[in-house]
Design a protein around this motif. Structure first.
Motif, PDB file in Angstrom:
ATOM      1  N   GLU A 174       0.185 -62.199  34.849  1.00 11.65           N
ATOM      2  CA  GLU A 174       0.774 -61.686  36.002  1.00 11.65           C
ATOM      3  C   GLU A 174       1.135 -62.927  36.918  1.00 11.65           C
ATOM      4  O   GLU A 174       2.425 -62.812  37.473  1.00 11.65           O
ATOM      5  N   ASN A 175       0.234 -63.536  37.190  1.00 17.15           N
ATOM      6  CA  ASN A 175       0.568 -64.940  38.294  1.00 17.15           C
ATOM      7  C   ASN A 175       1.668 -65.656  37.510  1.00 17.15           C
ATOM      8  O   ASN A 175       2.273 -66.062  38.461  1.00 17.15           O
ATOM      9  N   GLN A 176       1.473 -66.019  36.580  1.00 16.62           N
ATOM     10  CA  GLN A 176       2.645 -67.030  35.857  1.00 16.62           C
ATOM     11  C   GLN A 176       4.130 -66.207  35.983  1.00 16.62           C
ATOM     12  O   GLN A 176       5.021 -66.740  36.380  1.00 16.62           O
ATOM     13  N   LYS A 182      10.079 -66.238  40.974  1.00 17.80           N
ATOM     14  CA  LYS A 182      10.540 -67.193  42.455  1.00 17.80           C
ATOM     15  C   LYS A 182      11.635 -68.235  41.734  1.00 17.80           C
ATOM     16  O   LYS A 182      12.351 -68.448  42.704  1.00 17.80           O
ATOM     17  N   LYS A 183      11.394 -68.871  40.796  1.00 16.20           N
ATOM     18  CA  LYS A 183      12.267 -69.806  40.212  1.00 16.20           C
ATOM     19  C   LYS A 183      13.436 -69.316  39.673  1.00 16.20           C
ATOM     20  O   LYS A 183      14.710 -69.620  39.592  1.00 16.20           O
ATOM     21  N   ASP A 184      13.348 -68.173  39.011  1.00 16.83           N
ATOM     22  CA  ASP A 184      14.539 -67.499  38.370  1.00 16.83           C
ATOM     23  C   ASP A 184      14.418 -66.042  38.646  1.00 16.83           C
ATOM     24  O   ASP A 184      13.504 -65.294  37.964  1.00 16.83           O
ATOM     25  N   LYS A 185      15.518 -65.603  39.340  1.00 23.75           N
ATOM     26  CA  LYS A 185      15.467 -63.944  39.900  1.00 23.75           C
ATOM     27  C   LYS A 185      16.046 -63.327  38.612  1.00 23.75           C
ATOM     28  O   LYS A 185      15.679 -61.985  38.981  1.00 23.75           O
ATOM     29  N   ALA A 186      16.551 -63.739  37.955  1.00 21.22           N
ATOM     30  CA  ALA A 186      16.796 -63.017  36.591  1.00 21.22           C
ATOM     31  C   ALA A 186      15.896 -62.930  35.706  1.00 21.22           C
ATOM     32  O   ALA A 186      15.927 -62.176  34.441  1.00 21.22           O
ATOM     33  N   PHE A 187      14.713 -63.585  35.846  1.00 23.88           N
ATOM     34  CA  PHE A 187      13.533 -63.306  34.718  1.00 23.88           C
ATOM     35  C   PHE A 187      13.161 -61.861  34.730  1.00 23.88           C
ATOM     36  O   PHE A 187      12.795 -61.454  35.860  1.00 23.88           O
ATOM     37  N   LYS A 189      10.432 -59.150  33.810  1.00 19.32           N
ATOM     38  CA  LYS A 189       8.912 -59.223  33.775  1.00 19.32           C
ATOM     39  C   LYS A 189       8.418 -58.267  32.882  1.00 19.32           C
ATOM     40  O   LYS A 189       9.037 -57.411  32.615  1.00 19.32           O
ATOM     41  N   LYS A 190       7.398 -58.395  31.997  1.00 22.13           N
ATOM     42  CA  LYS A 190       6.634 -57.762  31.366  1.00 22.13           C
ATOM     43  C   LYS A 190       5.836 -56.590  32.022  1.00 22.13           C
ATOM     44  O   LYS A 190       5.314 -56.746  33.113  1.00 22.13           O
ATOM     45  N   THR A 191       5.700 -55.418  31.453  1.00 18.67           N
ATOM     46  CA  THR A 191       4.847 -54.510  31.936  1.00 18.67           C
ATOM     47  C   THR A 191       3.335 -54.606  31.600  1.00 18.67           C
ATOM     48  O   THR A 191       3.165 -55.608  30.938  1.00 18.67           O
ATOM     49  N   PHE A 192       2.629 -53.990  32.503  1.00 16.15           N
ATOM     50  CA  PHE A 192       1.173 -54.297  32.379  1.00 16.15           C
ATOM     51  C   PHE A 192       0.773 -53.935  30.941  1.00 16.15           C
ATOM     52  O   PHE A 192      -0.068 -54.643  30.282  1.00 16.15           O
ATOM     53  N   SER A 193       1.226 -52.821  30.231  1.00 16.40           N
ATOM     54  CA  SER A 193       1.055 -52.486  28.824  1.00 16.40           C
ATOM     55  C   SER A 193       1.257 -53.695  27.879  1.00 16.40           C
ATOM     56  O   SER A 193       0.522 -53.819  27.013  1.00 16.40           O
TER      57      SER A 193
END
Length: 706
Positions: A174-176, A182-187, A189-193
């Protein structure tokens, strides 16, 4: 040392051969385990520094130590198992007297069964997600928590340990993700699951790899654990070494080996090249590279042996060999995946990180030498080869030729080695006289002298130590302190190992035995300073104490179970040297500088914080609570992130003789560049240089009577 053991060894060999071995020598397959037990208990009772009665207390020590050695994290045994094991708790001493190993057999066989159960447990548990909202905690202080009551509770222990590993990985992931966002707004994110599933998969992979390595261990490996449970009852530095461990010990002591000069690592079923040793046969041959995989090994023109799936220690046996012999490696190249046969002629490989090295730095218009001595090394099998004392003498001469005005001898992290070389190195800085006292059990101490009147270095000297400086390092530092020849600077005190161990091959006591029985490293003497005090427990207190990250930690000989106590003997006859005209002023000036230094004060705060964290062993397994706890620690740690960032603005260079080697040895050049960068950033070395630059030799250099 050698002559002392000639008669006793002969006597004990004859004693053994006339007892149980008379019944086993003719047998085709003698009971090796029982043979080793019998020999060990007789050697220990006759020659160990501490006389130990084999009684119920000793039995309890072996019982607890062996079980803890097999199951330190409480993953295998339950209180139900211990109830069955406990029939031997106060009987092991009697069994040892009768050379029986019933306790070992019971616990070992149960352990093998439990290993199989453990694999099923973690694999089953990791097939599904855990409840991360449940309010529960885990205590990882395994020395204090009890064994599980039964198999059901044991599975719950496993569940909590696995859950903690997964929580840690999810938080990292999650920290990564936050950093990437922060560097790529289009990134995306994966869900917690999704993160949880990946974390579980990674934990499963790591556990599988762990148990692959465990499966490679043999009965002899676990039996070594049992033997060490026995011999450790005589003291923390008395150990049984299997033939494989003895070979590694000899290699470390001599700083050399015979082979191809490559560091190997097992990854899955394959043996990988990790690093080529600079100047070694593989490095010179030039075709082998890091991350190449060794598939087969052939001796000369013989048929190749497939080593895929072979345990690493066994593979190394086939790859290593005598100087001048040829080994042909079938290698899968990392660069293109091709398979290639690479012939390499084995040679003596010197491990350069073991050996003395030096650097020259200029400060206030004067040159100073820094000598790093990582170990007091020697090759006892060939005393004509290089050793720490010869190399130190040579290195000092080279630095003198470049007109250095002072020397720093860096013994940080030096765990010791040869007493002989420590005495000889001490002699490089004084004319002649006692360096150390050594004492056998029930005998008067023997004074070990430097008898060579030559002084290799008579200028300013500073000796750097830390909490890891031990044994022979403490002998040298103590001698320089007692003679007032050098200023000792570093952690509050050194490790405090004031005992001497001798390595005795077990086959020496029973020469008829056909295979290698290993060796016993046994405490036979205690060290004493020339001022009469032991270095045991107390170590050497620095003249100038610098705060380190270990300042408040439980650390050193004083924290080991069964460590011998501090004591003292009569002072040796010696005279302190009036080496410096401003010794007290320099020490006081440094102490005041350290007290007022913001960096050192921050390091002291950091050491207290580390101590506090060391004592906190309970973690929440509720993910939200876990993250909150983690955030608090991260925030606390944030204030310490830059404490070791330092730049002395000094330039460190290799001595001239080494510069000439760099054109041929680029690996050596790169290693020295890294080392010199680290020296520049070393706040402890910087203060040592401050002290060295301020020291003034006494004009009279007179001798002050003690």
């Amino acid at each position: 040392m050698k002559t002392r053991y000639i008669i006793p060894l002969l006597a004990i060999t004859l004693l053994f051969s006339n007892t149980i071995f008379s019944n086993t020598i003719s047998e085709k397959d003698p009971e090796k385990d029982r043979v080793i037990i019998y020999v060990l208990k007789n050697i220990l009772s006759r020659y160990h520094y501490v006389q130990k009665e084999l009684n119920d207390d000793f039995s309890e020590h072996v019982y607890n130590t062996f079980i803890d050695g097999l199951d330190p994290s409480k993953r295998y045994f339950t209180q139900e198992d211990l109830k069955e094991f406990s029939q031997f708790k106060y009987q092991i001493d009697n069994q040892l007297k009768d050379t029986k190993i019933d306790f070992y057999k019971l616990v070992y066989n149960r352990f093998l069964k439990k290993l199989g159960t453990a694999k099923n447990n973690y694999r089953s548990l990791l097939t599904h997600s855990f409840n991360y909202k449940k309010n529960e905690v885990i205590d990882v202080d395994y020395e204090k928590i009890p064994f599980a009551k039964n198999e059901s509770e044991l599975i719950d222990y496993w569940r909590k340990q696995l859950k903690l590993s997964i929580l840690s990985r999810i938080e990292d992931a999650e920290n990564q993700q936050k950093e990437k966002l922060k560097k790529d707004k289009a990134f995306k994110k994966k869900t917690f699951s999704e993160l949880e599933k990946e974390a579980r998969k990674e934990v499963l992979k790591n556990m599988n790899e762990l148990y692959e390595r465990i499966d490679e261990l043999e009965n002899s490996d676990w039996y070594s654990t049992f033997l060490n449970s026995i011999v450790s009852g005589f003291g923390p530095h008395t150990t049984y070494m299997s033939p494989r461990i003895k070979s590694r010990f000899d290699q470390e002591m001599s700083g050399k080996l015979e082979g191809i000069g490559a560091r190997l690592q097992k990854k899955g079923i394959y043996t990988h090249i990790v690093e080529l040793i600079s100047g070694g046969p593989a490095w010179k041959q030039g075709e082998l590279e890091p991350d190449d995989i060794i598939l087969k090994v052939a001796q000369g023109d013989a048929e190749p042996l497939d080593i895929v799936g072979m345990r690493l220690d066994d593979a190394i046996k086939f790859i290593k060999g005598k100087k001048g012999t040829v080994v042909r490696l079938t290698v899968k190249k990392k660069i293109d995946g091709s398979t290639k046969i690479i012939p390499i002629t084995r040679d003596v490989v010197e491990l350069d990180e073991t050996f003395v090295k030096s650097s020259i730095v200029e400060k206030n218009g004067k040159k100073y030498g820094v000598i790093d001595l990582p170990r007091f090394y020697i090759d006892f099998n060939d005393l004509s080869r290089r050793d720490a004392a010869k190399d130190m003498e040579k290195e000092i001469e080279r630095l003198k030729s470049e007109n250095v005005k002072g020397l720093i001898v860096d013994l940080r992290d030096n765990g010791g080695g040869s007493l002989k070389t420590a005495i000889e190195i001490g002699g490089l800085f004084i004319k002649k006289g006692p360096i150390v006292q050594v004492k056998y059990r029930d005998e008067e101490p023997v004074i070990k002298n430097d008898t060579d009147s030559k002084i290799q270095w008579n200028g300013p000297l500073v000796v750097m130590v830390n909490e890891f400086s031990a044994s022979a390092s403490e002998i040298f530092a103590a001698a320089m302190q007692d003679y007032k020849r050098g200023v000792i600077i570093g952690g509050k005190q050194t490790y405090g190992k004031g005992t001497v161990q001798n390595v005795l091959p077990i086959n020496r006591f029973y020469e008829q035995y056909p295979s290698d029985l290993g060796a016993l490293k046994m405490t036979i003497q205690k060290f004493y300073r020339i001022n009469g005090g032991s270095t045991q427990i107390e170590g050497v207190y620095s003249d100038i104490s610098l705060p380190t990250r270990y300042s408040y930690m439980k650390f050193g000989e004083r924290d080991l179970d069964g460590a011998l106590p501090w004591d003292k003997v009569q002072q040796a006859k010696y005279s302190a040297l009036n080496s410096y005209s401003n010794y007290r002023d320099v020490v006081y000036s440094s102490q005041q500088r350290v007290l007022g230094d913001e960096k050192f004060n921050k390091i002291n705060e950091y050491a207290k914080w580390l101590k506090k964290n060391q004592e906190e062993r309970v973690y929440s397994l509720n993910y939200n609570a876990y993250k909150k706890e983690s955030k608090v620690k991260v925030k606390e740690a944030e204030q310490f992130k830059d404490i070791f960032k330092f730049d002395s603005n000094l330039t460190f260079n290799s001595p001239k003789y080494e510069l000439n080697l760099f054109s041929k040895d680029t690996v050596l050049k790169e290693k020295r560049i890294v080392w010199h960068k680290n020296l520049k950033k070393d706040i402890y070395l910087n203060e040592a240089l401050n002290v060295l630059s301020e020291l003034k030799m006494s004009k009279n250099y007179t001798i002050v009577k003690q």
